[in-house]
Design a protein around this motif. Structure first.
Motif, short mmCIF file in Angstrom:
data_model
loop_
_atom_site.label_atom_id
_atom_site.label_comp_id
_atom_site.label_asym_id
_atom_site.label_seq_id
_atom_site.Cartn_x
_atom_site.Cartn_y
_atom_site.Cartn_z
N ILE A 66 0.93 -6.52 16.57
CA ILE A 66 0.41 -6.26 15.19
C ILE A 66 -0.03 -7.36 14.37
N ARG A 67 0.64 -8.60 14.66
CA ARG A 67 0.32 -9.88 14.07
C ARG A 67 -0.94 -10.34 14.70
N MET A 68 -0.99 -10.23 15.98
CA MET A 68 -2.20 -10.94 16.78
C MET A 68 -3.59 -9.97 15.98
N LEU A 69 -3.29 -8.56 15.92
CA LEU A 69 -4.21 -7.91 15.43
C LEU A 69 -4.83 -8.01 14.03
N LEU A 70 -4.05 -8.57 13.53
CA LEU A 70 -4.46 -8.92 11.99
C LEU A 70 -4.66 -10.29 11.76
N GLY A 71 -4.71 -11.11 12.64
CA GLY A 71 -5.24 -12.57 12.82
C GLY A 71 -3.97 -13.33 12.08
N LEU A 72 -2.81 -12.80 12.35
CA LEU A 72 -1.68 -13.85 11.67
C LEU A 72 -1.10 -14.87 12.83
#
Lengths: 319, 265
Positions: A66-72
């Protein structure tokens, strides 16, 4: 001889007819922290208009994904698109996404309303949205209280209000029912269904498999950073369904056991009835073979495995 | 960047942030008052020749400089704590999924923090100046030189240099917060560095320490008291240039680190 089907929860029939139907598509997406592979060559597809359950034990890689998908987080390798846009182009899709990652985080000294005001100003959303989302999540009467006085359930609701501020097409919710009481959980379930009916796509990461089973029509199951299952909830349930056979006497039961084992299926005796792990459509074949063998007084019904049973079976490697 | 700046403003309404202003005002009045009363009532004055300096054009800024170290500590604590809190509280992830341009967010936030530091310090100095003027008169000190054109010019030059130094100190706080990502560690390191580390460095490496950032920012004020470094030994121009280079360095390193780092908070 009779045949019954025991079909549970209400699910939308979801299928993928084209790539434009996809909200998330990843290809070999990986994230390594030193030697540890938190996400390992993940390839998943999530269809538009679905409520997708994102499932996996702790450390499976859900939050990292999820963090990768949100650019974090920066992926180590692989690619992904959200709403048709590459994840390297965050500005192209993030304004259309509402996300609640892990437990919701707030400024405890500020009121619920002020916390929303911070996000509203940053996102450039109209100020009128604050009252609307507070009403949706039922916090309008406590909006002026400092967040440090909120219960866990109220914080969860405020987190959801934050997610709804931009009127997103796609929502990512990490454990949205965490801390909610039973009524809150039911309300959340209705809210999710309502948003899906409005055409929104929702990705829900949760450990409450019973809850997910009631709302999800698509599933992504992760284990140790890899995909175990990616498909419709119906497909998983059908894959894990079994036939339950009640026989009039032990002789007929033994005949059925012999037929099922000869066909290569696993048979269990449970409380006097047989459980045969096989495709649901094998019931008619079993019925014919049993009749030919002389087992004429049997009842065959279909039992769907629960999401929890399917999940545990997958983790044990029983596909 | 403007949206990020505007989104910071509601955060300043927290009582813990607002409480910093009266504390800063109280200390910027209290420490100069302490110096003033000691100068007139005791032979053991904070500065050997303070009674002689007071009735000159340098008198006012010399008294104001007694609160410098405190102002520096408040500024670095405020910036480091406020920025690092976004990691510690986990709020950073909420913000970056709304403003994925990390540098835009960082500059917007720093602009708001710098504005807060500048406005609260300016307010504190003006209130302190008013009180000192009243007190000095009652102690029979001639304040006429302070109010001459030259005296007022010196005051505003001091104010400008103090604010410039505080911008540098705030950028140091940002640099430490971005690298440490934790309120406790960021504040601890910032305060220890500003109040202790460079003084220790000076004890073992006197010439080299004068080129360290806190020394250079402090020299900008060019005043002498127990709580400040005094006149820059390298000259004001060299001090200003190297201080600005430190500020640019803090900005560049913070920007590169923040842009590339994973957000696990």
């Amino acid at each position: 001889m009779t045949l019954h089907s025991n079909v549970s929860p209400i699910r939308q029939a979801i299928s993928l007819s084209s790539d434009s139907d996809l909200v998330i598509e990843t290809h070999g997406l990986s994230k390594h922290f030193g030697q540890r592979k938190a996400v390992d060559a993940l390839t998943i597809r999530v269809p538009r208009g679905s409520i997708t359950g994102f499932i996996g034990p702790n450390g499976a890689g859900k939050t990292t994904t999820i963090r990768m998908l949100l650019g974090l987080l920066r992926p180590t390798s692989g690619s992904a698109t959200i709403l048709g846009k590459e994840i390297s182009h965050l500005r192209a899709y993030l304004p259309r996404v509402g996300a609640l990652i892990e437990s919701p985080a707030f400024y405890p000294g500020l009121s619920g309303r002020k916390n929303l005001e911070v996000i509203t100003r940053l996102g450039g959303y109209p100020g009128s949205r604050i009252d609307q989302v507070l009403e949706i999540v039922g916090l309008d009467r406590r909006a002026k209280d400092p967040v440090r006085k909120y219960s866990l359930g109220m914080k969860q609701r405020l987190g959801l209000a934050m997610v709804l501020l931009p009127e997103p097409e796609f929502l990512i919710l990490d454990e949205p029912t965490n801390g909610l009481d039973p009524f809150g959980i039911i309300e959340m379930r209705d809210l999710l269904r309502g948003m899906r009916d409005q055409g929104k796509t929702i990705l829900v990461s949760s450990h409450l498999l019973g809850e997910l089973e009631q709302v999800c029509d698509w599933l992504v199951i992760l284990h140790e950073g890899k995909t175990l299952f990616n498909g419709s909830a119906n497909a998983l349930v059908e894959r894990r369904s079994e036939l339950v056979v009640e026989a009039a006497d032990a002789a007929q039961r033994d005949l059925v056991v012999g037929i099922a084992r000869a066909a290569g299926y696993r048979v269990q005796l449970l409380n006097g009835s047989l459980r045969i792990a096989c495709p649901a459509d094998w019931a008619s074949e079993l019925k014919l073979r049993a009749q030919d063998a002389g087992a004429t007084d049997i009842t065959i019904s279909r039992r769907e495995a629960s999401l929890e049973e399917s999940f545990l079976a997958m983790l044990k490697g029983e596909h | 960047m403007l949206r990020a700046f505007r989104s910071e403003l509601p955060k300043f309404s927290r009582w813990m942030v607002l409480a910093g202003i009266p504390v800063m005002v109280a200390v910027t009045i209290g420490l100069p008052y302490f110096a003033l009363s000691r100068a007139l009532t005791s032979t053991d004055t904070p500065i050997k020749n303070l009674p002689q300096i007071l009735p000159t054009t340098q008198g006012l800024i010399t008294l104001l400089s007694f609160a410098q170290k405190f102002t520096v500590a408040v500024a670095v604590t405020m910036v480091a704590a406020n920025l690092a809190a976004e990691w510690s509280q986990g709020t950073l992830r909420n913000l970056l999924v709304r403003e994925p341009g990390r540098l835009r967010w960082l500059w917007g936030k720093m602009l708001a923090l710098l504005l807060f530091v500048i406005l609260s310090t300016t307010l504190a100095i003006f209130i302190s100046t008013g009180v000192i003027l009243l007190l000095a008169g009652s102690y029979g000190i001639s304040t006429a030189p302070w109010l001459t054109l030259e005296g007022v010019g010196i005051f505003f030059l001091y104010l400008g240099n103090e604010l410039l130094g505080l911008v540098g100190i705030s950028l140091l706080g940002m640099f430490i917060a971005v690298l440490t990502r934790s309120i406790g560690i960021a504040v601890g390191i910032s305060v220890a560095y500003v109040l202790i580390a460079e003084d220790l460095a000076q004890a073992v490496w006197k010439d080299g320490a004068t080129w360290l950032p806190v020394h250079l920012f402090d020299y900008l004020w060019g005043t002498e008291s127990h709580f400040s470094m005094g006149v820059p030994p390298m000259g004001y121009g060299a001090d200003l240039i190297v201080a600005l280079l430190w500020m640019v360095g803090f900005v560049l390193v913070s920007a590169i680190a923040f842009r590339r780092m994973d957000i696990n908070a």
